[in-house]
Design an enzyme around this catalytic site. Structure first.
Site, PDB file in Angstrom:
ATOM      1  N   LYS A 198     135.078 117.023 -11.306  1.00  0.00           N
ATOM      2  CA  LYS A 198     136.108 116.751 -10.301  1.00  0.00           C
ATOM      3  C   LYS A 198     135.459 116.742  -8.923  1.00  0.00           C
ATOM      4  O   LYS A 198     134.575 117.547  -8.649  1.00  0.00           O
ATOM      5  CB  LYS A 198     137.151 117.877 -10.363  1.00  0.00           C
ATOM      6  CG  LYS A 198     138.504 117.517  -9.813  1.00  0.00           C
ATOM      7  CD  LYS A 198     139.373 116.847 -10.851  1.00  0.00           C
ATOM      8  CE  LYS A 198     140.842 116.846 -10.517  1.00  0.00           C
ATOM      9  NZ  LYS A 198     141.625 116.083 -11.490  1.00  0.00           N
TER      10      LYS A 198
ATOM     11  N   THR B 252     139.725 118.127 -16.223  1.00  0.00           N
ATOM     12  CA  THR B 252     139.217 118.224 -14.845  1.00  0.00           C
ATOM     13  C   THR B 252     140.262 118.888 -13.940  1.00  0.00           C
ATOM     14  O   THR B 252     139.920 119.532 -12.955  1.00  0.00           O
ATOM     15  CB  THR B 252     138.795 116.850 -14.282  1.00  0.00           C
ATOM     16  OG1 THR B 252     139.936 116.014 -14.157  1.00  0.00           O
ATOM     17  CG2 THR B 252     137.738 116.194 -15.142  1.00  0.00           C
TER      18      THR B 252
END
Ligand SMILES: O=c1[nH]c(=O)c2[nH]c(=O)[nH]c2[nH]1
Length: 327
Positions: A27, A87
Site C-alpha cells: 500500500k 492491503t
C-alpha cells in the site's frame, strides 16, 4: 534484481525465497499523523547548525509498505487468497502502530512497524517500509504581548522533509534489518553570488555562456547510510543523525564554497557530513538545477533581475564514501 518499495528508489536485492523475486505487494500513501510523539534531541552540537531538538508535537508521515514471501504465490497462481493480507489491513496496521510505538524518528517508527508485521503474520518473509515526513511548523502567535510559537497550531511546509526506508527480513526466530537509508528531500537553496560554471567542453553544440559568477538555485535530496543499521534504524536515537543537521551542513558549505559547479558543491558537502558524523557510511545526492535566468541588471548597478528557468532542468546524482574522505 527486484526493485522493492522505497521512496528512494533503493533496491534491496532478492527479497524472497521464491523463484519469482519481483513478487511483492503493498500500500502507498498511508498517512499517519501522531500528536505528542517523543522529541528528538541532537546528540552533539556541530559548528554548522544550532539544531537542538525536533519537538514532534505533530509528527506526520506518508508511509509505503510492501510484503514479500513465497506464501503469496498461490494468490497469483490459484486465485487462492487464504494467505493474502489485504492491503487495507496493512494500512490499518500501520495507522494503529502510530499510537503503539514510542518513536521520535521515521526510521524508528518504520523498523518497529516492520517487526510488528513479521510477528503478526508468520508467513511474511520480508517487509519493506518507506516513509516521508509531512512537515508542519509551529505558528508564531501573540501571547501576553510577546510573539511565541503557538504549540498547538501548525502550518504545513512542503520543503525539507526527512525520510527513511527500511527492509526487515525474517531469519529463523529473529528479525534482521537488511536495508536502511535515512534522508531529507527537497532542500531548496538559492545563492545569489559566489558560484561559477566555466571550463566545460566548447564545441559546435555548446550555447551556454561561461559564467565567472552566477546565481545558483538547487533542489537537493540527500540520503545517507550508517555503518551499523542499529545506529539509525532504532527507537534508541543515541547515535542517530538528525536530518536538520545534514540540512544545515549543506547550507553552510554552499555558503562558504566558491563552487565551480553543482558537482563540485555536492562532493564538498558530502565530505563535511562524513567528517562530522563518523557513524555514517556514505552520503548520496540527487540535485536539480533551477538556476534563475538573468533578465537585466538593475538600473542602480547593484542588483539584477531574474526570472524562472525554462525547461528542461539538469540533474546530478552522486555518492560520497569514507574512501573519498581519506583522499
Ligand atoms: O553546475 C552545473 N553543472 C552542470 O553540469 C551544468 N550544465 C549546465 O548546463 N549548467 C550546469 N551547472
Amino acid at each position: 534484481m527486484p526493485s522493492t518499495a522505497s521512496l528512494h528508489g533503493q533496491v534491496t536485492g532478492n527479497a524472497s525465497s521464491t523463484d519469482r523475486p519481483t513478487m511483492h505487494y503493498g500500500k502507498k500513501d498511508v498517512f499517519v499523523y501522531r500528536t505528542y510523539a517523543k522529541p528528538l534531541k541532537a546528540n552533539k552540537q556541530i559548528p554548522e547548525s544550532n539544531f537542538q531538538e525536533r519537538k514532534n508535537t505533530l509528527f506526520g508521515v506518508d508511509v509505503q509498505v510492501a510484503l514479500h514471501g513465497e506464501a503469496f504465490l498461490k494468490n497469483y497462481t490459484d486465485g487462492d487468497n487464504s494467505t493474502c493480507v489485504a492491503t487495507d489491513t496493512m494500512r490499518n496496521y500501520i495507522e494503529l502502530s502510530g499510537g503503539k510505538i514510542e518513536y521520535s524518528t521515521i526510521d524508528g517508527f518504520l523498523v518497529e512497524t516492520a517487526k510488528g508485521f513479521l510477528k503478526q503474520w508468520p508467513h511474511i518473509e520480508q517487509v519493506d517500509l518507506a516513509g516521508q515526513s509531512v512537515e508542519f511548523d509551529d505558528v508564531p502567535v501573540e501571547k501576553n504581548g510577546k510573539i511565541e510559537n503557538s504549540g498547538i497550531m501548525f502550518r504545513p511546509r512542503k520543503t525539507e522533509r526527512p525520510r527513511a526506508s527500511v527492509s526487515v527480513r525474517r531469519n529463523g526466530d529473529n528479525f534482521e534489518i537488511v536495508n536502511h537509508v535515512s534522508g531529507i528531500t527537497d532542500i531548496h537553496l538559492m545563492k545569489i553570488t559566489g558560484s561559477s560554471f566555466k571550463g566545460f567542453i566548447q564545441d559546435e553544440y555548446t550555447k551556454l555562456p561561461e559564467k565567472e559568477d552566477r546565481n545558483l538555485f538547487i533542489y537537493v535530496d540527500i540520503d545517507w547510510t550508517y555503518n551499523n543499521f542499529e545506529d539509525g534504524a532504532n527507537l534508541d536515537t543515541s547515535n542517530y543523525v538528525p536530518a536538520e543537521q545534514i540540512r544545515d551542513i549543506a547550507a553552510t558549505v554552499f555558503h562558504e564554497l566558491n563552487d565551480q559547479s553543482i558537482q563540485h558543491l555536492v562532493y564538498q558537502i558530502g565530505l563535511r557530513i562524513l567528517e562530522r558524523f563518523p557513524q555514517l557510511k556514505d552520503v548520496s545526492y540527487y540535485t536539480n538545477n533551477r538556476t534563475l535566468s538573468e533578465v537585466a541588471p538593475a538600473d542602480n548597478g547593484k542588483g539584477k533581475v531574474y526570472t524562472e528557468p525554462t525547461l528542461p532542468y539538469g540533474f546530478q546524482a552522486f555518492t560520497v564514501t569514507r574512501d573519498d574522505l581519506k583522499k
